[in-house]
Design an enzyme around this catalytic site. Structure first.
Site, short mmCIF file in Angstrom:
data_model
loop_
_atom_site.label_atom_id
_atom_site.label_comp_id
_atom_site.label_asym_id
_atom_site.label_seq_id
_atom_site.Cartn_x
_atom_site.Cartn_y
_atom_site.Cartn_z
N ASN A 209 0.85 -1.20 0.00
CA ASN A 209 0.00 0.00 0.00
C ASN A 209 0.88 1.24 0.00
OD1 ASN A 209 0.50 0.90 2.83
ND2 ASN A 209 -0.35 -1.13 3.25
N ASP A 278 -4.54 -6.28 5.62
CA ASP A 278 -5.50 -7.13 6.35
C ASP A 278 -5.42 -8.58 5.87
OD1 ASP A 278 -6.58 -5.10 7.95
OD2 ASP A 278 -7.69 -4.33 6.23
N LYS A 342 -10.68 -2.48 19.08
CA LYS A 342 -9.27 -2.90 19.17
C LYS A 342 -8.84 -3.08 20.63
CE LYS A 342 -7.87 -2.06 14.73
NZ LYS A 342 -7.05 -2.89 13.85
O1 C5P Z 1 -8.38 -1.96 11.41
P1 C5P Z 1 -7.56 -0.87 10.85
O2 C5P Z 1 -6.55 -1.32 9.83
O3 C5P Z 1 -8.33 0.31 10.36
O4 C5P Z 1 -6.77 -0.34 12.13
C1 C5P Z 1 -5.71 0.53 12.04
C2 C5P Z 1 -4.85 0.38 13.24
O5 C5P Z 1 -4.59 -0.98 13.56
C3 C5P Z 1 -3.46 0.96 13.00
O6 C5P Z 1 -2.98 1.39 14.24
C4 C5P Z 1 -2.69 -0.23 12.49
O7 C5P Z 1 -1.29 -0.08 12.67
C5 C5P Z 1 -3.25 -1.36 13.31
N1 C5P Z 1 -3.28 -2.66 12.62
C6 C5P Z 1 -2.46 -3.68 13.06
N2 C5P Z 1 -2.51 -4.91 12.46
C7 C5P Z 1 -3.37 -5.14 11.43
C8 C5P Z 1 -4.21 -4.10 10.98
C9 C5P Z 1 -4.14 -2.87 11.60
O8 C5P Z 1 -1.67 -3.49 13.99
N3 C5P Z 1 -3.40 -6.33 10.86
#
Ligand code: C5P
Length: 399
Positions: A209, A278, A342
């Site tokens: 990304n 993801d 989270k």
């Molecule tokens: O769920 P989302 O990607 O929107 O969440 C963003 C936050 O979660 C950021 O702080 C990102 O670094 C963390 N994150 C993570 N591991 C993942 C996905 C997101 O630590 N697999």
């Protein structure tokens, strides 16, 4: 740097690294400092006062009897007008003078007469640095509370390779800024993730990304400046490692998760800034996927990656966890939901859709009490403000 410009008295002594002091003066000014240069007589053999005068726009002083200062006490006046003295390069001779309190020229006199911090960046030939006399002098300076920046090892002007080379101007600037920054996180351990992840499809292709890693790297730098010891787990980015930060390069989300879990024990703060994929490809091909004659696209299968932030937050004794979010609408509402899902006490939501690669940003901090807006600023400045906000929220915060 603070709103009021920091006034730095830059002392230049007579080593060949004196030419680097011109770049140093320039860079300090770029960071908002006011720079007043004082040179020793022998420094002027390597580089002229005119160079510094042109760069800083300030007269350069070398002489203790300079009549430009009304009371003929430049050693008092100049150190009164400064917040900090930085001597770069500092020769072996100058270190010896500092160690023994000699004051036979303007620069050594004003170092002796100072009430402000003194930082020195030694620069000398390897044998001179290793000489027992210099070793003793370095120990005396450290004992006197004088901050030694370097030296480092490398190729020297004399053609030899070894310890004694002055650290580079960007590192001196960083060390000086770190010295000046408020120590919000003194004694704390901070773990940061930054950048994108890269999920391979085959040996030459992958999914990634547009995260540049800038915000995460600035946060790691700001945490270090604030006195923390910092581990930075970085996805593939083209950024220099912030000074004093332990960097661990990873590629995939699984590698990032492993690197984080290996270092999270004992961390006081975890800041997840990385844009973690993801999904990863479940059926990674060992060979480059070939185009088929019928042009049919390959069938990629996906597997869910671990959520690193949620995983750390769910540990038995988690550090203070900070997440990042890039929401495009209903920032507070979506941010609050994300924070709770989270399981983290603080979420920093980017205000505005696209901050990837930009040098500026704006953040909305969301915690259980509500929101705090960090107005638009450079990522470096925002990072410093965020660190202060985090420090105020730590369980043992006295502020
Ligand atoms: O769920 P989302 O990607 O929107 O969440 C963003 C936050 O979660 C950021 O702080 C990102 O670094 C963390 N994150 C993570 N591991 C993942 C996905 C997101 O630590 N697999």
């Amino acid at each position: 740097m603070a709103a009021k410009p920091v006034r730095i008295l830059l002392g230049v002594t007579g080593g060949v690294a004196a030419f680097k002091a011109a770049e140093l003066a320039r860079r300090l000014m770029e960071h908002g400092a006011q720079v007043q240069v004082v040179m020793t007589e022998s420094a002027t053999r390597f580089i002229t006062p005119a160079t510094f005068q042109a760069l800083t726009g300030e007269p350069v002083y070398t002489d203790a009897w300079d009549t430009r200062i009304d009371n003929l006490m430049p050693h008092i006046e100049l150190s009164r007008a400064a917040d900090l003295i930085l001597v770069a390069p500092a020769t072996a001779d100058f270190m010896a003078k500092l160690a023994h309190g000699l004051a036979d020229d303007l620069l050594s006199t004003l170092c002796l007469a100072r009430e402000i911090p003194l930082l020195v960046a030694p620069a000398m030939n390897r044998q001179m640095w290793e000489n027992p006399a210099t070793r003793r002098n370095a120990a005396i300076l450290a004992g006197d509370g004088i901050e030694l920046l370097g030296p480092t090892a490398g190729l020297q002007a004399c053609g030899e390779t070894g310890l004694g080379r002055m650290i580079e101007p960007p590192e001196i600037v960083e060390a000086t800024l770190a010295f000046l920054a408020p120590k919000w996180l003194a004694g704390k351990r901070v773990l940061v993730t930054a950048g994108p992840t890269y999920e391979p499809i085959d040996p030459v292709r992958g999914i990634t990304n547009r995260s540049s890693g800038k915000m995460g790297f600035e946060i790691a730098r700001a945490a270090r400046r604030a006195g923390a010891s910092v581990d930075l787990v970085a996805g593939p980015v083209a950024l220099a490692t912030p000074w004093g930060v332990q960097r661990h390069d990873v590629r995939t989300a699984i590698e990032m998760n492993d690197a984080v879990m290996a270092r999270v024990a004992g961390a006081d703060v975890f800041i997840a800034v990385a844009a973690v994929a993801d999904w990863r490809i479940a059926n990674v091909s060992g060979q480059k996927i070939k185009k088929t004659p019928d042009g049919a696209p390959p069938a990629l299968e996906f597997a869910l990656n671990p959520d690193i932030l949620a995983g750390v937050a769910a540990l038995a004794d988690p550090p203070y966890c900070v997440g990042f979010a890039a929401e495009s609408e209903a920032l507070e509402e979506h941010g609050q939901k994300k924070r709770i899902s989270k399981g983290v006490p603080l979420l920093a939501a980017n205000i505005g859709h696209q901050t990837f690669g930009l040098d500026e940003n704006e953040l909305l901090l969301i915690d259980e009490k509500g929101t705090t807006r960090l107005e638009r600023a450079s990522k470096a400045e925002l990072a410093a403000r965020l660190i202060e906000e985090i420090a105020r929220r730590l369980p043992d915060a006295s502020r």
